[in-house]
Design a protein around this motif. Structure first.
Motif, PDB file in Angstrom:
ATOM      1  N   MET A   1      -5.727  16.471 -16.851  1.00 57.08           N
ATOM      2  CA  MET A   1      -6.896  16.513 -15.869  1.00 57.08           C
ATOM      3  C   MET A   1      -8.210  16.019 -16.700  1.00 57.08           C
ATOM      4  N   VAL A   2      -9.078  15.312 -16.096  1.00 59.23           N
ATOM      5  CA  VAL A   2     -10.516  14.750 -16.588  1.00 59.23           C
ATOM      6  C   VAL A   2     -11.387  15.428 -15.764  1.00 59.23           C
ATOM      7  N   PRO A   3     -12.398  16.267 -16.205  1.00 58.42           N
ATOM      8  CA  PRO A   3     -13.427  16.676 -15.339  1.00 58.42           C
ATOM      9  C   PRO A   3     -14.306  15.662 -14.523  1.00 58.42           C
ATOM     10  N   ASP A   4     -14.655  16.115 -13.332  1.00 61.23           N
ATOM     11  CA  ASP A   4     -15.209  15.129 -12.300  1.00 61.23           C
ATOM     12  C   ASP A   4     -16.440  14.465 -12.985  1.00 61.23           C
ATOM     13  N   TRP A   5     -17.145  15.155 -13.952  1.00 60.24           N
ATOM     14  CA  TRP A   5     -18.368  14.629 -14.071  1.00 60.24           C
ATOM     15  C   TRP A   5     -18.374  13.285 -15.049  1.00 60.24           C
ATOM     16  N   LEU A   6     -16.793  13.036 -15.380  1.00 55.49           N
ATOM     17  CA  LEU A   6     -16.577  11.764 -16.007  1.00 55.49           C
ATOM     18  C   LEU A   6     -15.839  10.879 -15.168  1.00 55.49           C
ATOM     19  N   GLY A   7     -16.251   9.603 -15.343  1.00 53.62           N
ATOM     20  CA  GLY A   7     -15.708   8.473 -14.284  1.00 53.62           C
ATOM     21  C   GLY A   7     -15.180   7.356 -14.910  1.00 53.62           C
ATOM     22  N   PRO A   8     -14.964   6.312 -14.306  1.00 51.64           N
ATOM     23  CA  PRO A   8     -14.361   4.964 -14.686  1.00 51.64           C
ATOM     24  C   PRO A   8     -14.863   4.310 -15.893  1.00 51.64           C
ATOM     25  N   ALA A   9     -16.252   4.405 -15.826  1.00 45.79           N
ATOM     26  CA  ALA A   9     -17.058   3.877 -17.153  1.00 45.79           C
ATOM     27  C   ALA A   9     -16.680   4.692 -18.512  1.00 45.79           C
ATOM     28  N   GLU A  10     -16.581   5.934 -18.601  1.00 44.61           N
ATOM     29  CA  GLU A  10     -16.325   6.697 -19.546  1.00 44.61           C
ATOM     30  C   GLU A  10     -14.926   6.533 -19.762  1.00 44.61           C
ATOM     31  N   PHE A  11     -14.034   6.311 -18.919  1.00 45.04           N
ATOM     32  CA  PHE A  11     -12.522   6.123 -19.120  1.00 45.04           C
ATOM     33  C   PHE A  11     -12.559   4.907 -19.895  1.00 45.04           C
ATOM     34  N   ARG A  12     -13.116   3.835 -19.416  1.00 42.47           N
ATOM     35  CA  ARG A  12     -12.898   2.393 -19.828  1.00 42.47           C
ATOM     36  C   ARG A  12     -13.318   2.345 -21.387  1.00 42.47           C
ATOM     37  N   ALA A  13     -14.480   2.939 -21.677  1.00 41.44           N
ATOM     38  CA  ALA A  13     -15.097   3.190 -22.994  1.00 41.44           C
ATOM     39  C   ALA A  13     -14.133   3.734 -23.877  1.00 41.44           C
ATOM     40  N   ALA A  14     -13.507   5.064 -23.294  1.00 42.62           N
ATOM     41  CA  ALA A  14     -12.595   5.870 -24.305  1.00 42.62           C
ATOM     42  C   ALA A  14     -11.400   5.044 -24.657  1.00 42.62           C
ATOM     43  N   VAL A  15     -10.824   4.080 -23.623  1.00 43.82           N
ATOM     44  CA  VAL A  15      -9.813   3.323 -23.937  1.00 43.82           C
ATOM     45  C   VAL A  15      -9.960   2.428 -25.048  1.00 43.82           C
ATOM     46  N   GLU A  16     -11.213   1.728 -24.989  1.00 45.53           N
ATOM     47  CA  GLU A  16     -11.689   0.856 -25.686  1.00 45.53           C
ATOM     48  C   GLU A  16     -11.826   1.172 -27.177  1.00 45.53           C
ATOM     49  N   ARG A  17     -12.437   2.660 -27.449  1.00 41.13           N
ATOM     50  CA  ARG A  17     -12.251   3.150 -28.572  1.00 41.13           C
ATOM     51  C   ARG A  17     -10.940   3.331 -29.073  1.00 41.13           C
ATOM     52  N   VAL A  18     -10.019   3.937 -28.323  1.00 39.44           N
ATOM     53  CA  VAL A  18      -8.871   4.168 -29.087  1.00 39.44           C
ATOM     54  C   VAL A  18      -8.102   2.810 -29.335  1.00 39.44           C
ATOM     55  N   GLY A  19      -8.298   1.735 -28.568  1.00 34.19           N
ATOM     56  CA  GLY A  19      -7.640   0.623 -28.912  1.00 34.19           C
ATOM     57  C   GLY A  19      -8.161  -0.164 -29.913  1.00 34.19           C
ATOM     58  N   ALA A  20      -9.405   0.140 -30.494  1.00 35.75           N
ATOM     59  CA  ALA A  20     -10.090  -0.360 -31.677  1.00 35.75           C
ATOM     60  C   ALA A  20      -9.345  -0.313 -33.180  1.00 35.75           C
ATOM     61  N   LYS A  21      -8.279   0.760 -32.956  1.00 30.63           N
ATOM     62  CA  LYS A  21      -7.700   0.893 -34.321  1.00 30.63           C
ATOM     63  C   LYS A  21      -6.333   1.632 -34.032  1.00 30.63           C
ATOM     64  N   ASP A  22      -5.298   0.796 -34.559  1.00 33.92           N
ATOM     65  CA  ASP A  22      -3.958   1.512 -34.196  1.00 33.92           C
ATOM     66  C   ASP A  22      -3.438   1.924 -32.893  1.00 33.92           C
ATOM     67  N   ALA A  23      -3.882   1.089 -31.919  1.00 33.26           N
ATOM     68  CA  ALA A  23      -3.869   1.358 -30.278  1.00 33.26           C
ATOM     69  C   ALA A  23      -2.138   1.762 -30.112  1.00 33.26           C
ATOM     70  N   PRO A  24      -1.990   2.866 -29.485  1.00 35.07           N
ATOM     71  CA  PRO A  24      -0.815   3.400 -28.993  1.00 35.07           C
ATOM     72  C   PRO A  24      -0.029   2.230 -28.193  1.00 35.07           C
ATOM     73  N   ALA A  25       1.462   2.244 -28.098  1.00 33.29           N
ATOM     74  CA  ALA A  25       1.819   1.370 -27.862  1.00 33.29           C
ATOM     75  C   ALA A  25       1.850   1.085 -26.027  1.00 33.29           C
ATOM     76  N   SER A  26       1.715   2.369 -25.549  1.00 30.55           N
ATOM     77  CA  SER A  26       1.588   2.428 -24.059  1.00 30.55           C
ATOM     78  C   SER A  26       0.045   2.612 -23.578  1.00 30.55           C
ATOM     79  N   LEU A  27      -0.854   2.435 -24.281  1.00 27.43           N
ATOM     80  CA  LEU A  27      -2.357   2.363 -24.320  1.00 27.43           C
ATOM     81  C   LEU A  27      -2.542   1.716 -22.765  1.00 27.43           C
TER      82      LEU A  27
END
Length: 206
Positions: A104-130
């Motif tokens: 679950m993700v709090p409602d004060w976070l939205g699509p923009a924050e989600f996209r930024a988080a995915v980009e940060r995770v993918g910047a180094k050693d991205a998980p196969a199912s990212l």
């Protein structure tokens, strides 16, 4: 910065006892990854978790640093289903299970924050199912839930009672996917001490 928010303590939908309870679950948003097969052996299940958690913690960090809102990442949850309900409730044929694992993700976070988080995770050693991680709302409405204490495979008797006694006696029928909330960590707790909320969305039979 505001105090730390722990949704397990503030949301009624994260509370359950050993008795069946009917409640209204608010619409919530989740990080989700879909998959199929036995969670104990299917590589897709482990890959789903390896993708979900890094994104969840990047969102938590961004919420604290950028918004001044600090929260505890909620427990892992899962939607489970099979073409034949018996494959899940009584036969427990895990190879036939479909699932969606969620955080679950709090409602004060939205699509923009989600996209930024995915980009940060993918910047180094991205998980196969990212790339399979998505942010999506889930509105379950009226549900029945109960706390199960013990091994996951012992859930079958509880589910049989839910579907064949409690729901018919209360004029209800299932209307959505079986939902589990994992309050215990199987890597750390003995099987007999695992705590799992079992939830079933319902509608009146008439």
């Amino acid at each position: 910065m505001a105090g730390k928010c722990d949704f397990r303590k503030t949301l009624d939908s994260y509370r359950a006892t050993g008795a069946f309870r009917i409640l209204d679950v608010p619409a919530l948003q989740y990080l989700m990854v879909d998959g199929h097969g036995d969670p104990n052996t299917a590589p897709a299940y482990e890959e789903a978790l390896k993708a979900l958690y890094p994104v969840a913690y990047k969102l938590k960090f961004a919420s604290k640093q950028e918004l001044g809102r600090y929260y505890v990442v909620p427990p892992l949850e899962g939607l489970w289903w099979a073409e034949d309900l018996a494959a899940f409730t009584s036969a427990r044929d895990k190879s036939r299970w479909d699932w969606t694992m969620m955080l679950m993700v709090p409602d004060w976070l939205g699509p923009a924050e989600f996209r930024a988080a995915v980009e940060r995770v993918g910047a180094k050693d991205a998980p196969a199912s990212l790339g399979a991680v998505r942010l999506e709302p889930l509105a379950e409405g009226t549900c029945v839930q109960v706390l199960h204490v013990g091994p996951y495979d012992d859930e079958a008797a509880v589910l049989e009672e839910l579907h064949h006694r409690f729901l018919p006696e209360n004029g209800l029928r299932p209307s959505g996917k079986h939902h589990e909330i994992y309050l215990g960590d199987p890597r750390r707790a003995a099987p007999e001490k695992l705590r799992t909320i079992l939830r079933q969305p319902v509608v009146p039979t008439a």
